[in-house]
Design an enzyme around this catalytic site. Structure first.
Site, PDB file in Angstrom:
ATOM      1  N   GLU A  38     -11.152  -8.097  -5.848  1.00 61.03           N
ATOM      2  CA  GLU A  38     -10.618  -9.175  -6.706  1.00 61.03           C
ATOM      3  C   GLU A  38     -11.485  -9.500  -7.916  1.00 61.03           C
ATOM      4  O   GLU A  38     -10.965  -9.762  -9.008  1.00 61.03           O
ATOM      5  CB  GLU A  38     -10.379 -10.448  -5.879  1.00 61.03           C
ATOM      6  CG  GLU A  38      -9.198 -10.351  -4.909  1.00 61.03           C
ATOM      7  CD  GLU A  38      -9.514  -9.539  -3.655  1.00 61.03           C
ATOM      8  OE1 GLU A  38     -10.712  -9.312  -3.362  1.00 61.03           O
ATOM      9  OE2 GLU A  38      -8.551  -9.112  -2.978  1.00 61.03           O
ATOM     10  N   ASP A  90      -2.254 -15.966  -1.667  1.00 62.96           N
ATOM     11  CA  ASP A  90      -2.662 -15.359  -2.947  1.00 62.96           C
ATOM     12  C   ASP A  90      -1.581 -14.633  -3.745  1.00 62.96           C
ATOM     13  O   ASP A  90      -1.144 -15.081  -4.810  1.00 62.96           O
ATOM     14  CB  ASP A  90      -3.876 -14.429  -2.725  1.00 62.96           C
ATOM     15  CG  ASP A  90      -3.779 -13.532  -1.481  1.00 62.96           C
ATOM     16  OD1 ASP A  90      -2.710 -13.496  -0.869  1.00 62.96           O
ATOM     17  OD2 ASP A  90      -4.771 -12.862  -1.140  1.00 62.96           O
ATOM     18  N   ARG A  92       0.820  -1.215   0.000  1.00 66.09           N
ATOM     19  CA  ARG A  92       0.000   0.000   0.000  1.00 66.09           C
ATOM     20  C   ARG A  92       0.861   1.275   0.000  1.00 66.09           C
ATOM     21  O   ARG A  92       0.633   2.180  -0.802  1.00 66.09           O
ATOM     22  CB  ARG A  92      -0.933   0.023   1.219  1.00 66.09           C
ATOM     23  CG  ARG A  92      -1.867  -1.169   1.275  1.00 66.09           C
ATOM     24  CD  ARG A  92      -2.897  -1.021   2.393  1.00 66.09           C
ATOM     25  NE  ARG A  92      -3.482  -2.307   2.743  1.00 66.09           N
ATOM     26  CZ  ARG A  92      -4.735  -2.470   3.148  1.00 66.09           C
ATOM     27  NH1 ARG A  92      -5.541  -1.460   3.277  1.00 66.09           N
ATOM     28  NH2 ARG A  92      -5.187  -3.680   3.467  1.00 66.09           N
TER      29      ARG A  92
HETATM   30  C1  DMJ Z   1      -5.481  -5.882  -0.962  1.00 67.48           C
HETATM   31  O1  DMJ Z   1      -4.737  -5.253   0.010  1.00 67.48           O
HETATM   32  C2  DMJ Z   1      -4.617  -6.626  -1.935  1.00 67.48           C
HETATM   33  O2  DMJ Z   1      -5.317  -6.856  -3.121  1.00 67.48           O
HETATM   34  C3  DMJ Z   1      -4.105  -7.931  -1.379  1.00 67.48           C
HETATM   35  O3  DMJ Z   1      -3.388  -8.655  -2.344  1.00 67.48           O
HETATM   36  C4  DMJ Z   1      -5.245  -8.771  -0.889  1.00 67.48           C
HETATM   37  N1  DMJ Z   1      -6.106  -8.057   0.017  1.00 67.48           N
HETATM   38  C5  DMJ Z   1      -6.545  -6.729  -0.318  1.00 67.48           C
HETATM   39  C6  DMJ Z   1      -7.828  -6.639  -1.091  1.00 67.48           C
HETATM   40  O4  DMJ Z   1      -8.772  -7.563  -0.815  1.00 67.48           O
END
Ligand code: DMJ
Length: 489
Positions: free
Chosen positions: A392, A245, A119
């Site tokens: 997503e 993920d 972020r």
């Molecule tokens: C985000 O901070 C990013 O996409 C991360 O990879 C997964 N979680 C959140 C969104 O759901």
């Protein structure tokens, strides 16, 4: 409302000259502008009640410092504002960012390496890529230097947290693979832009440590690895959902960032996607292809997390970049499932986790379970019924639209946007929804507007309706928080 007017064709934005010869239809232009208006609304809420704080709490109209007081919503939103040409908002945000010191945490929190990498570091780098203001790169370097204390381990794998004020690593050394493998894009980009190779070395040491770890399944990685010993915890689960993920995402994206010049990442990505297909992809009785979880005891969980809905987009990107047409077929099937998880609910919003049951299983359920946890005739239903403004599914729709040109993905994205407008919009900003099956109540909101709503959800929706040369996938690769990094050519 804006969206009602749009649906009734009452709004007549003129299509600007620069779009005249593009494939952008006036419908797309109006939709794109509606998303821009939504972003302005989200930003206005943040500005009014959370200016300079980490997150807006839109229901109580307050703010929090959850991430260590680095104004994380603002930093995460910079490139979205820039991309949407919200110039006043962008300028005021940048002026504030100029005053933030990323070499300390005013709230004296331990900052989370994973979250602040994607972020804060990602956000500043993405904005710098679009704007070229050296101040942004200097701030990114400051974040990189603060986070780098986490790599002070025998293996080079990071700890989960950093104590920025005391300049030391902190938190656990048993880390998840998403933490181990979701820093490479950001630190390599920082190295390229600053010319300082030490940042790339952090990324490479972490890569090497993961590669050395012993694994049970070729291409699949257990959820946890120990940063002191480099050993995987092989008793844990296998998934492309939470905690794993973006590790899988960065295998392909490192290959793309380096413009194919580091073939090992391509090989790792291909091996992993083959293993995912063999071990984690299943079809429900009613024909929905989904991504479940392989448990440590070898059993399989017929449930898919919202988080895993990024994976069809990843497969589609890989299909395009590596010329793997079969992956595109699978990507489209999985995307249909993710969209169905939205379309099946009364709000049109997708649950945090959904699952599949066979006809037999449905019949065997008690009346109580049937009432409290609805599954539709396809045997599909929510397992965790909240929606926290996650990106997503729209991320996947955006990539699939760019890769296939099929306008059905725009229609699906528009339906999701309308559902967000209807059920998540509040007077100041947007709030999560605590039950995606309840469309009737104003008490159905979660008091949080996560920074990824502005960084990702709204950005991907905006891009879904934009001409394909706006942040072209031939020129940029997105980090996992949707920050665009120029491919290093
Ligand atoms: C985000 O901070 C990013 O996409 C991360 O990879 C997964 N979680 C959140 C969104 O759901």
């Amino acid at each position: 409302t804006l969206v009602d007017s749009l649906n009734h064709g009452e709004l007549s934005w003129a299509v600007p000259a620069r779009f005249e010869n593009s494939v952008l239809s006036s419908t797309n232009y109006k939709r794109q502008q509606a998303v821009r208006e939504a972003t302005r609304h989200a930003w206005a809420g943040y500005k009014k009640f959370a200016w300079g704080k980490d997150e807006l709490q839109p229901v109580s109209q307050s703010s929090n410092l959850r991430w260590g007081d680095w104004a994380i919503t603002m930093v995460d939103s910079l490139d979205t504002l820039k991309m949407m040409e919200l110039d006043d908002e962008y300028t005021e945000a940048k002026e504030f960012v100029r005053t933030i010191r990323f070499d300390r945490s005013p709230a004296d929190y331990k900052v989370q390496l994973f979250e602040m990498t994607i972020r804060a570091l990602g956000g500043l780098l993405g904005a710098y890529e679009l704007d070229q203001d050296p101040m942004l790169l200097e701030k990114a370097r400051q974040v990189g230097d603060s986070l780098a204390y986490a790599f002070d381990t025998p293996t080079g794998l990071p700890t989960t947290e950093v104590d920025v004020n005391r300049k030391s690593k902190d938190g656990k050394t048993r880390i998840c693979i998403a933490e181990a493998g979701t820093l490479q894009l950001e630190f390599k980009k920082l190295a390229q832009l600053t010319g300082d190779t030490k940042y790339a070395k952090y990324a490479e040491r972490a890569n090497d440590a993961i590669e050395k770890g012993q694994r049970e399944h070729k291409g699949l990685y257990p959820m946890h690895i120990n940063a002191d010993t480099g050993l995987f915890d092989i008793s844990t689960e296998y998934t492309v959902g939470a905690m794993a993920d973006s590790f899988y995402e960065y295998l392909l994206k490192q290959h793309i960032l380096h413009n194919g010049k580091e073939p090992k990442f391509m090989e790792q990505y291909i091996t992993s996607s083959e293993a995912v297909k063999a071990k984690l992809v299943r079809k429900s009785e009613s024909g929905f292809t989904f991504l479940g979880k392989l448990r440590g005891d070898g059993s399989f969980e017929n449930e898919m997390e919202h988080l895993a809905c990024f994976y069809p987009g990843l497969l589609a990107l890989g299909a395009q970049v590596l010329d793997r047409p079969q992956d595109l077929v699978l990507a489209e099937e999985l995307a249909r499932t993710c969209y169905a998880s939205y379309a099946m609910t009364s709000t049109g919003l997708g649950p945090e986790k959904f699952g599949f049951k066979t006809k037999e299983e449905l019949k065997a359920r008690s009346q109580y379970l049937r009432d409290s946890n609805p599954f539709n005739d396809d045997g599909m239903g929510a397992v965790f019924g909240h929606y926290i403004l996650r990106p997503e599914t729209v991320e996947t729709l955006f990539i699939l639209y760019r890769v296939t040109g099929d306008t059905k993905y725009q229609e699906w994205g528009w339906n999701i946007f309308l559902a967000i407008e209807k059920h998540a919009k509040v007077e100041f900003g947007y709030a999560g929804v605590s039950n995606v099956y309840r469309s009737d109540s104003t008490t159905n909101h979660i008091d949080a507007m996560e920074s990824f709503f502005l960084a990702e959800t709204l950005k991907y929706l905006y891009l879904l309706f934009s001409p394909t040369d706006v942040i072209s996938l031939d020129e940029y690769v997105f980090n996992t928080e949707a920050h665009p990094f120029r491919i290093i050519k």
